[in-house]
Each structure stands twice: as C-alpha cells, then as structure tokens.
Design an enzyme around this catalytic site. Sequence first.
Site, PDB file in Angstrom:
ATOM      1  N   ASP A  26       0.857  -1.184   0.000  1.00  0.00           N
ATOM      2  CA  ASP A  26       0.000   0.000   0.000  1.00  0.00           C
ATOM      3  C   ASP A  26       0.893   1.234   0.000  1.00  0.00           C
ATOM      4  O   ASP A  26       1.945   1.257   0.661  1.00  0.00           O
ATOM      5  CB  ASP A  26      -0.922   0.026   1.226  1.00  0.00           C
ATOM      6  CG  ASP A  26      -1.921   1.169   1.147  1.00  0.00           C
ATOM      7  OD1 ASP A  26      -2.963   0.995   0.473  1.00  0.00           O
ATOM      8  OD2 ASP A  26      -1.658   2.244   1.725  1.00  0.00           O
ATOM      9  N   GLU A  28       0.963   5.632   0.222  1.00  0.00           N
ATOM     10  CA  GLU A  28       0.325   6.928   0.411  1.00  0.00           C
ATOM     11  C   GLU A  28       1.076   7.912  -0.466  1.00  0.00           C
ATOM     12  O   GLU A  28       2.307   7.831  -0.612  1.00  0.00           O
ATOM     13  CB  GLU A  28       0.364   7.364   1.874  1.00  0.00           C
ATOM     14  CG  GLU A  28      -0.322   6.396   2.837  1.00  0.00           C
ATOM     15  CD  GLU A  28      -1.776   6.135   2.493  1.00  0.00           C
ATOM     16  OE1 GLU A  28      -2.437   7.046   1.948  1.00  0.00           O
ATOM     17  OE2 GLU A  28      -2.259   5.020   2.757  1.00  0.00           O
ATOM     18  N   HIS A 170      -5.715   4.917   6.115  1.00  0.00           N
ATOM     19  CA  HIS A 170      -4.943   5.691   5.139  1.00  0.00           C
ATOM     20  C   HIS A 170      -3.500   5.884   5.571  1.00  0.00           C
ATOM     21  O   HIS A 170      -2.860   6.871   5.190  1.00  0.00           O
ATOM     22  CB  HIS A 170      -5.610   7.044   4.859  1.00  0.00           C
ATOM     23  CG  HIS A 170      -6.932   6.914   4.154  1.00  0.00           C
ATOM     24  ND1 HIS A 170      -7.055   6.516   2.855  1.00  0.00           N
ATOM     25  CD2 HIS A 170      -8.197   7.120   4.624  1.00  0.00           C
ATOM     26  CE1 HIS A 170      -8.334   6.493   2.519  1.00  0.00           C
ATOM     27  NE2 HIS A 170      -9.049   6.848   3.580  1.00  0.00           N
ATOM     28  N   ASP A 175      -3.013  -0.148   6.249  1.00  0.00           N
ATOM     29  CA  ASP A 175      -3.839  -0.491   5.089  1.00  0.00           C
ATOM     30  C   ASP A 175      -3.362  -1.789   4.451  1.00  0.00           C
ATOM     31  O   ASP A 175      -4.181  -2.611   3.990  1.00  0.00           O
ATOM     32  CB  ASP A 175      -3.804   0.639   4.059  1.00  0.00           C
ATOM     33  CG  ASP A 175      -4.657   1.832   4.492  1.00  0.00           C
ATOM     34  OD1 ASP A 175      -5.125   1.820   5.649  1.00  0.00           O
ATOM     35  OD2 ASP A 175      -4.845   2.760   3.685  1.00  0.00           O
TER      36      ASP A 175
END
Length: 570
Positions: A26, A28, A170, A175
């Site tokens: 994951d 960001e 998030h 995540d």
Amino acid sequence: MTPLGVQTSIGDLGTPLSEVTFVVVDLETTGTSASRSRITEVGAVRVRDGEILDEYTTLVDPDTLIPAEVTLLTGITQSMVATAPRIEKVLPELLAFLTEDPDSVLVAHNAPFDTGFLKAACEREALEWPAPPVVDTLRLARALLPVPKVRNHRLGTLAAYYGASVTPDHRALDDARATVDVLGGLISELVPLGATSLEELRAVSKPPTKAQRARRHLAEDLPDRPGVYVFTDSRGHSLYVGKSNNLRRRVASYFTAAESRRRIREMAGLVEAVTPIVCATDLEASVRELRIIAERKPPFNRRSRNPENVRWVKLTTDAYPRLAVVRSVKDDGAPYLGPYRSAREADEAREALLHALPLRQCTHTFAPPERTVPRCVLAQLGRCGAPCDGTQGRDEYGVHAEEARTAMTADPAVVVDALTARIGELSAELRYEEAASLRDRLVAFLRGARRSQRLTALASVPHLVASRPGDRGWETIVVRHGRLASCAVLTPGTDPAAFLNSLTATAERVPPGPGPVPNATAEEGELILDWLTTPGTHLIEIEGEWTCPLRSAEAHDRMTHWAHGRASAQ
C-alpha cells in the site's frame, strides 16, 4: 511464433494458493497522478498460507509539498517526511523486499494505482520494474461480493465485512495489513467455488454460474495426465475440444470462477459429459486436438475448425507463368507460398513479388495457336514485359519466372532487396504510410515463404524418428512426410531397441504427396517443427534429407518480427 491457426487458451492451472508468497503493498501519495504526484509512505507485508512472514514500512520524503487535503486524509504532515529517506533510497529496498522470493505475487487494493506509482518511480530512478504477477483485491471483491452483499468495495468496508484485525486508516502499513485480511476473506469465498490455484485467482472476473457449479463432478474421475478433452451435449454431439498437460485440473477450471469467457460459460450449461483422450506427450495432445476440431467442427471452438479455409500464392505452370491466389495445392509441379489465413494477406505477398519482378497480371492463356493481344497499362508503365503482344519472348520472360520460383522456394533476396530499397526511399521522402504498406507486403511474403519452405522440407522426409527428455522419460515421435505417425515415451528400465522397433512398426503409414502439407494441416506441421527444433531434441533415425536452403526466408526471420514490434523468437 504461434503456429498458424492453433487454438489458444488460458494456461494449465496449477500453483496451489497455499504455496504462493504474496507481498501486499500500500502506498500513500501526494495526489492521484503517478506522473505528477509523489510517494509519501510505503507499507508492505509478506504473507504465505495466511501467515505473515515479514513487513516493511517507511515514510518517504516526496521532495514536494503535501497538499492540505492529503494531510487531512492521511495524517502525514510535511514535518513528518522532512527527515524521511528519499525515494532513491526507499525504492531499491522495496523492490528487494518484493523480489526476495522471485515467485512473489504483488497484491494491492486498486492495484493499478499502486503499480502505476511504482512503475513511474522506477522510470524516474532508472530502475527496472520487476513486473511481478499482480492480484487486485478491488477487482476480486467486485467479482465475488456484488452489491448489496456489501455496501461498496472500499477497503474499509471490506475490512469490516471480513472482521479484519486492523482498521484501515490511510496509513500504508495498516492499510496493507487490512488488505492481507481482505485477501484471506476473498480466497475463502473462492474455495467453495472450486478455485484453489493462483492462476484461477488471477482469472476471476465473476462468480461461476449455477450451471457451472452443477457440473464440477464431471472432472472428478479424469486422470492427471496430458491429453485431449471433448465436451459433449445430451445427444453426444461435440461442443468444445481442448487439450492440457493435466486433464482433470484443466477440465475442472471450466466450472470455477476462473472461467470468464462468455461463450464458454454458456457452453457449460449444455455439457453433459466429458470424454478424455490420454496422450503420451503434449505434442500428441496438441496434434490430436487439431485433428478432432477439424473433423468435428465443435460450435464453441473458434479457431482451427476450418484448416481448409486458407489461401496460397501459386506460380502457375503456363507458358508465361503468373502469380495467382488459390485455395488448394495441386500435384502440378508449381511452387506454392503459404498457407495464409486470409485472401488479403495472400494478396499482400503476391504484391510483394510483383513489385520486385515484372510478371504479367493478365489471365491471357496463350493457348495454341498463340495469338497476341494489345498490351495493358502495366506493360506501358514498364511493370510487365508484355508477352501478350509478343514484345517479350518465352525465354526472356522465363528468366523472371525462374527468379520468382527461386524467391518462393529458396532465396528471397530479389524480393527483399527490391522492397527494402524502396522502403528506404519512401522513408527518406517522409512517405511513411506508403513505406509501412510496402513493409507489410514484404512481411506477408517472407512469412509465407518461411512457412512453405519449412513445411516442404519436412514433408519431403519419408521417415524420421526423434526423441527428447521429458518428465516421464524420453518423449519419442515418428514423423512421416510431415505427419505425426506415432508417439510414445521411453521410460527408465525399458529396452530402447525393442521400444524403437515397436514404435516404428506400429506407426501410421503415410504416402508422399504434393506441396508443403500433403498429409497434414499446416498447423500440425508447425507444431512438429517447433518440437523438433527445441534444444535437447535428438534425431534417432532419418530417411532422405531434412534441409532448408542456406539463404532461405528463415534467414530474414528477424525482419518479420521487427515489423510487428517484437524481438525475434530465435
């Protein structure tokens, strides 16, 4: 190169999910554009058979401002990334984590987003993207959990649905951990549907139909051997023919979520029985599949049903030979180019020859008593020697006809040189569309010449025995005049001499015939050629000679591949 007309299908299914190493990733980021935005945090979890093996996470200095709305969503502030490592340090570490097991599968929720950022970062840092297999849990969820079974397919919704141990917030690692639990939940949805392998997992696009689920039992008693399978309806009519190196596993896949082709899902509702034909080798299975499809023409097979629907380019045997596109090969001593799947491709090959050689294009027969006719426009333009009005005699015209025969059967240099020179001239004049059209004609000619030359060479051999090592022993075939006449496996402990004598004595008797494929289809001939030219194959017996001209069309194989944007297969 895929043999002409050979049916394709998804690969044999076989990597158990319990043996697959998944790396759940994951990211960001500062925005949604992989080209303009940058990564701010990375989280990755390595997992196998439900057990977490390792984790990797770090903040990343994006070297740009983080928008306020992104900080509000993720909680990642500018001060948090100020002392974080930059992407040039993080990216190699993440790629190493991803590829520690070379067979790892990358998993992400909305995978195109994450892989898009990683590929863009690799490009900016001049690193090679390892291109691992990818599983997208968002795509899986949409296929297996339709609304209103779940409210939507967001990661938070799915994590709550499966009772994930971590609530996605998030932040990259949390995540990724939540996605691990979602992946496990989705896999648990697949097991009752009969999908238990990685290949089936990646192929899922929608749940199996009720008709598919009701017919899973048809695969239960099939052998785990290579062979051909025939789906039949209630009247015993063949619906679909396929082949596999594992009959039971392949047939079972038709009745799981892995089978997403609409036509085949429709067929599943009509299937009443499956007839297995066990074969000694994959080659035998491929050849039998072609022969059965051509014979029975099953309605749900799209390819290989009509091998007779091909075109050839023929140099006629008239007093003044001309090039003609024909549907079949006759025993008339004429050279043939092909076969081609379509008349258009055959016409392109014919045009390539006519560009290089001033052969007539009229249909004047020159039957005795010979009479002359007015010359055509092509003759006036200098593209034909005008034998029709007596300007060019038989001997002079025969030189060009013999050059055409040589180009078709041996050395295509006269065509290659003429067309490549003209392509160069057109390119220099920026007439790229005309150059591309001429290139396509040249490629069509070379492909047909390569195919017919290779098939003719094989068809001229009365008897050939070859062998190569396989999983169960030495796979051995007998080929006669281009047709697979027999096939068997020499297993350890078997007397080789007795095995060979039995194999050749029971092999099909195949007579000689005219043309490149007198006793088989072009598809079968090319399958045999691919098998024979695989490294590790040994010739055991041969009658006659198996040769191709030194300067044959195969010498230009790289050109035909380059023209279609891929590297040579050699």
